[in-house]
Design an enzyme around this catalytic site. Structure first.
Site, PDB file in Angstrom:
ATOM      1  N   LYS A  22       0.834  -1.213   0.000  1.00  0.00           N
ATOM      2  CA  LYS A  22       0.000   0.000   0.000  1.00  0.00           C
ATOM      3  C   LYS A  22       0.864   1.257   0.000  1.00  0.00           C
ATOM      4  O   LYS A  22       0.675   2.161  -0.815  1.00  0.00           O
ATOM      5  CB  LYS A  22      -0.911   0.018   1.230  1.00  0.00           C
ATOM      6  CG  LYS A  22      -1.645   1.337   1.407  1.00  0.00           C
ATOM      7  CD  LYS A  22      -2.446   1.378   2.696  1.00  0.00           C
ATOM      8  CE  LYS A  22      -1.661   1.781   3.905  1.00  0.00           C
ATOM      9  NZ  LYS A  22      -1.471   3.220   4.108  1.00  0.00           N
ATOM     10  N   ASN A  23       1.831   1.314   0.916  1.00  0.00           N
ATOM     11  CA  ASN A  23       2.597   2.553   1.054  1.00  0.00           C
ATOM     12  C   ASN A  23       3.484   2.820  -0.153  1.00  0.00           C
ATOM     13  O   ASN A  23       3.846   3.970  -0.419  1.00  0.00           O
ATOM     14  CB  ASN A  23       3.433   2.535   2.334  1.00  0.00           C
ATOM     15  CG  ASN A  23       2.562   2.786   3.558  1.00  0.00           C
ATOM     16  OD1 ASN A  23       1.369   3.061   3.425  1.00  0.00           O
ATOM     17  ND2 ASN A  23       3.149   2.683   4.738  1.00  0.00           N
ATOM     18  N   CYS A 123      -4.992  13.765  12.547  1.00  0.00           N
ATOM     19  CA  CYS A 123      -5.030  12.374  12.146  1.00  0.00           C
ATOM     20  C   CYS A 123      -5.100  11.554  13.415  1.00  0.00           C
ATOM     21  O   CYS A 123      -4.580  11.963  14.443  1.00  0.00           O
ATOM     22  CB  CYS A 123      -3.775  12.057  11.359  1.00  0.00           C
ATOM     23  SG  CYS A 123      -3.469  10.311  11.197  1.00  0.00           S
ATOM     24  N   ARG A 128       0.791  14.737  12.934  1.00  0.00           N
ATOM     25  CA  ARG A 128       1.327  14.505  11.599  1.00  0.00           C
ATOM     26  C   ARG A 128       1.422  15.774  10.752  1.00  0.00           C
ATOM     27  O   ARG A 128       0.701  15.954   9.773  1.00  0.00           O
ATOM     28  CB  ARG A 128       0.513  13.425  10.887  1.00  0.00           C
ATOM     29  CG  ARG A 128       0.553  12.123  11.634  1.00  0.00           C
ATOM     30  CD  ARG A 128      -0.151  11.017  10.942  1.00  0.00           C
ATOM     31  NE  ARG A 128       0.647  10.379   9.936  1.00  0.00           N
ATOM     32  CZ  ARG A 128       0.316   9.227   9.350  1.00  0.00           C
ATOM     33  NH1 ARG A 128      -0.795   8.625   9.676  1.00  0.00           N
ATOM     34  NH2 ARG A 128       1.086   8.692   8.442  1.00  0.00           N
ATOM     35  N   ASP A 313       4.544   0.773  11.994  1.00  0.00           N
ATOM     36  CA  ASP A 313       3.343   0.142  11.424  1.00  0.00           C
ATOM     37  C   ASP A 313       3.179  -1.314  11.864  1.00  0.00           C
ATOM     38  O   ASP A 313       2.190  -1.949  11.510  1.00  0.00           O
ATOM     39  CB  ASP A 313       3.368   0.209   9.891  1.00  0.00           C
ATOM     40  CG  ASP A 313       3.037   1.600   9.383  1.00  0.00           C
ATOM     41  OD1 ASP A 313       2.676   2.462  10.199  1.00  0.00           O
ATOM     42  OD2 ASP A 313       3.140   1.828   8.155  1.00  0.00           O
ATOM     43  N   ARG A 405      -8.684  -0.024   3.976  1.00  0.00           N
ATOM     44  CA  ARG A 405      -7.684   0.910   3.440  1.00  0.00           C
ATOM     45  C   ARG A 405      -6.350   0.203   3.200  1.00  0.00           C
ATOM     46  O   ARG A 405      -5.554   0.669   2.393  1.00  0.00           O
ATOM     47  CB  ARG A 405      -7.436   2.058   4.437  1.00  0.00           C
ATOM     48  CG  ARG A 405      -8.555   3.065   4.520  1.00  0.00           C
ATOM     49  CD  ARG A 405      -8.103   4.256   5.365  1.00  0.00           C
ATOM     50  NE  ARG A 405      -6.721   4.579   5.073  1.00  0.00           N
ATOM     51  CZ  ARG A 405      -5.755   4.737   5.982  1.00  0.00           C
ATOM     52  NH1 ARG A 405      -6.034   4.644   7.253  1.00  0.00           N
ATOM     53  NH2 ARG A 405      -4.528   5.013   5.616  1.00  0.00           N
TER      54      ARG A 405
HETATM   55  C1  UD1 Z   1       4.542   6.956   6.317  1.00  0.00           C
HETATM   56  C2  UD1 Z   1       3.611   5.759   6.111  1.00  0.00           C
HETATM   57  C3  UD1 Z   1       3.066   5.304   7.451  1.00  0.00           C
HETATM   58  C4  UD1 Z   1       4.192   5.032   8.440  1.00  0.00           C
HETATM   59  C5  UD1 Z   1       5.146   6.229   8.528  1.00  0.00           C
HETATM   60  C6  UD1 Z   1       6.371   5.959   9.379  1.00  0.00           C
HETATM   61  C7  UD1 Z   1       2.650   6.101   3.900  1.00  0.00           C
HETATM   62  C8  UD1 Z   1       1.446   6.431   3.091  1.00  0.00           C
HETATM   63  N1  UD1 Z   1       2.504   6.154   5.249  1.00  0.00           N
HETATM   64  O1  UD1 Z   1       3.733   7.998   6.865  1.00  0.00           O
HETATM   65  O2  UD1 Z   1       2.305   4.100   7.233  1.00  0.00           O
HETATM   66  O3  UD1 Z   1       3.645   4.795   9.721  1.00  0.00           O
HETATM   67  O4  UD1 Z   1       5.593   6.596   7.213  1.00  0.00           O
HETATM   68  O5  UD1 Z   1       7.043   4.853   8.900  1.00  0.00           O
HETATM   69  O6  UD1 Z   1       3.697   5.765   3.375  1.00  0.00           O
HETATM   70  N2  UD1 Z   1       6.897  14.651  10.585  1.00  0.00           N
HETATM   71  C9  UD1 Z   1       7.051  15.979  10.839  1.00  0.00           C
HETATM   72  N3  UD1 Z   1       6.902  16.862   9.800  1.00  0.00           N
HETATM   73  C10 UD1 Z   1       6.633  16.444   8.528  1.00  0.00           C
HETATM   74  C11 UD1 Z   1       6.491  15.082   8.279  1.00  0.00           C
HETATM   75  C12 UD1 Z   1       6.621  14.192   9.334  1.00  0.00           C
HETATM   76  O7  UD1 Z   1       7.296  16.388  11.958  1.00  0.00           O
HETATM   77  O8  UD1 Z   1       6.529  17.281   7.631  1.00  0.00           O
HETATM   78  C13 UD1 Z   1       7.041  13.691  11.696  1.00  0.00           C
HETATM   79  C14 UD1 Z   1       5.751  12.894  11.943  1.00  0.00           C
HETATM   80  O9  UD1 Z   1       4.866  13.595  12.785  1.00  0.00           O
HETATM   81  C15 UD1 Z   1       6.275  11.635  12.572  1.00  0.00           C
HETATM   82  C16 UD1 Z   1       7.613  11.437  11.861  1.00  0.00           C
HETATM   83  O10 UD1 Z   1       7.961  12.695  11.297  1.00  0.00           O
HETATM   84  O11 UD1 Z   1       6.523  11.836  13.936  1.00  0.00           O
HETATM   85  C17 UD1 Z   1       7.591  10.406  10.758  1.00  0.00           C
HETATM   86  O12 UD1 Z   1       6.521  10.661   9.860  1.00  0.00           O
HETATM   87  P1  UD1 Z   1       6.600  10.284   8.323  1.00  0.00           P
HETATM   88  O13 UD1 Z   1       7.745   9.358   8.109  1.00  0.00           O
HETATM   89  O14 UD1 Z   1       6.545  11.526   7.527  1.00  0.00           O
HETATM   90  O15 UD1 Z   1       5.251   9.471   8.113  1.00  0.00           O
HETATM   91  P2  UD1 Z   1       4.298   9.504   6.848  1.00  0.00           P
HETATM   92  O16 UD1 Z   1       5.085   9.720   5.607  1.00  0.00           O
HETATM   93  O17 UD1 Z   1       3.130  10.376   7.128  1.00  0.00           O
END
Ligand code: UD1
Length: 427
Positions: A22-23, A123, A128, A313, A405
């Site tokens: 999925k991701n 979320c 996030r 995850d 999902r």
């Molecule tokens: C992706 C995955 C999700 C997984 C996560 C961590 C997809 C669609 N989703 O989510 O299943 O749980 O990686 O492996 O691929 N953060 C910030 N600022 C930002 C972006 C992130 O502070 O702009 C923080 C987040 O709050 C979190 C950490 O960084 O604490 C990691 O998040 P991130 O790796 O970005 O997760 P996603 O890409 O949303």
């Protein structure tokens, strides 16, 4: 609303085919916006999130065509052709349904010179934010404005320049947005402390197949030399390591033996190391790997971390499994705050779990009993399914749309290995 009903206690044994990730799918789909040529993705999982993403691509001017599955081909095959970007606005109604919609921001900006995406909002598993997505794009020359719940990014002169950015924390999504945007920039981009998840490698491989120039693939230092244009290609989505890990936990919690057909063990070392430490036997097979639980499970200490660490995850599914381990386990969630929402529901099924901030103590040796429980997010839902498989009596997991999902044909896959599980239509 549909629910899933399980009568627990069966030992699971047999084969489960692993679907496309999925991701990975959610970051490969927006790449189609980077070219006017056709991009065909195979092995796409049949999931609500993939359908939602294809609707979003349609909204932005891409035409998507899903081919009938050919004999011998697994998953779905979808061809996306975005000859022109008809709209550069990803509206709230679409983004609200799926947070990963933010991944159109980078590609639209790179291709059309501007991009407006609704802010994803809160979320279930924490705030996030998307600040790192925006900072990385700014480092490449984007001008960013936030207004009325939308983020608008503009590339002065119609094209991003490229630039260097060092991520203060590892972010999968921000690395993906930056990679896609940088591939069409006028100059070189270097990303430091980039995410290294296998899904990022999958994205890089697709971009390279489309003509992108990327060095350092698989490392935390990515160097992208932007090109004038990218072209079409056909690309196969990698197998879902989280789905595979979840079914491995199903073998663990039921004392069963499941062959995960199509799983790619090399992407799952932190997961398989955890399973092995809990006493499961992992064998490589011609088709993937087999996970067998032939004695009582051992307790573990697990802390989530960016890849190659233990994936956040998989935290909820391991927690469910460790409820029946022979002793006390410790879990620490370092990636997201508020990712223990499955705990109260697991407790209602007889689990003994204490939460202290980001840490949890799972007492083990629980005698799980069936109950009506509420799914709160995707992986939390899977932990309740797992607990239901091991519980005495009937469990009903409500709000199944979370599972839809991310888990393709869940009931079918689990019944094929001996679970008593059915979907109950709520009308
Ligand atoms: C992706 C995955 C999700 C997984 C996560 C961590 C997809 C669609 N989703 O989510 O299943 O749980 O990686 O492996 O691929 N953060 C910030 N600022 C930002 C972006 C992130 O502070 O702009 C923080 C987040 O709050 C979190 C950490 O960084 O604490 C990691 O998040 P991130 O790796 O970005 O997760 P996603 O890409 O949303």
């Amino acid at each position: 609303m549909d629910s899933i009903r399980i009568t627990g206690g069966n030992r699971l044994e047999g084969q489960i085919p692993i679907s496309g990730a999925k991701n990975s799918a959610l970051t490969l789909l927006p790449c189609a916006l980077l070219t006017s040529e056709k991009v065909t993705l195979t092995n796409l999982p049949r999931l609500a999130d993939v359908d939602n993403f294809s609707h979003l691509l349609n909204e932005l001017g891409g035409s998507t065509k899903v081919a009938a599955v050919k004999k011998g081909e697994i998953g779905r095959r979808m061809t996306i052709e975005a000859r022109e970007i008809a709209s550069t606005v990803a509206p709230y109604d679409m983004v609200r349904k799926m947070r990963a919609s933010i991944l159109v921001l980078g590609p639209m900006l790179a291709r059309a010179g501007e991009s407006t995406v609704s802010l994803p909002g809160g979320c279930a598993i924490g705030d996030r934010p998307i600040d790192l997505h925006l900072k990385a794009l700014e480092a490449m020359g984007a001008q960013i404005e936030l207004a009325a719940g939308y983020v608008k990014a503009v590339a002065p002169g119609g094209r991003l320049a490229g630039g260097d950015y060092s991520f203060p924390v590892v972010s999968v999504g921000a690395t993906e947005n930056a990679l896609m945007a940088a591939s069409l920039a006028a100059g070189r981009t270097q990303l430091f402390n980039a995410a290294r998840e296998p899904e990022i490698v999958d994205l890089c491989k697709l971009l390279v197949a489309m003509g992108a120039k990327i060095e350092g693939i698989g490392s935390s230092h990515l160097i992208i030399d932007g090109v004038e244009a990218l072209g079409g290609c056909t690309y196969e989505v990698m197998p879902d390591r989280i789905e595979a890990g979840s079914y491995a936990c199903a073998a663990g919690i039921t004392g069963g033996s499941i062959e995960l057909v199509g799983a790619r063990p090399a992407d799952m070392l932190a997961i398989t190391n955890g399973l092995a430490a809990a006493g499961l036997v992992i064998e490589m097979t011609d088709k993937g790997m087999r996970v067998t639980a032939d004695k009582s499970l051992k307790p573990l200490a697990v802390s989530t971390a960016p890849y190659p660490g233990f994936p956040t995850d998989m935290q909820a599914q391991f927690m469910a499994m460790l409820c029946v381990a022979d002793g006390q386990s410790f879990l620490e969630e370092t990636i997201f705050e508020n990712r223990y929402m499955h705990v109260p529901e697991l407790r209602r099924m007889g689990a003994d779990i204490e939460v202290h901030g980001r840490s949890a103590i799972v007492k083990g040796n629980a005698k799980l009993t069936g109950a009506k429980v509420m799914a709160t997010d995707l992986r939390a839902s899977m932990s309740l399914i797992l607990a239901g498989l091991a519980a005495e009596g009937e469990t009903e997991v409500m709000r199944v749309y979370h599972l839809d999902r991310g888990y393709e044909r869940l009931e079918e896959k689990l019944s094929a290995v001996g679970a008593t599980i059915e979907r109950v239509s709520g009308g």
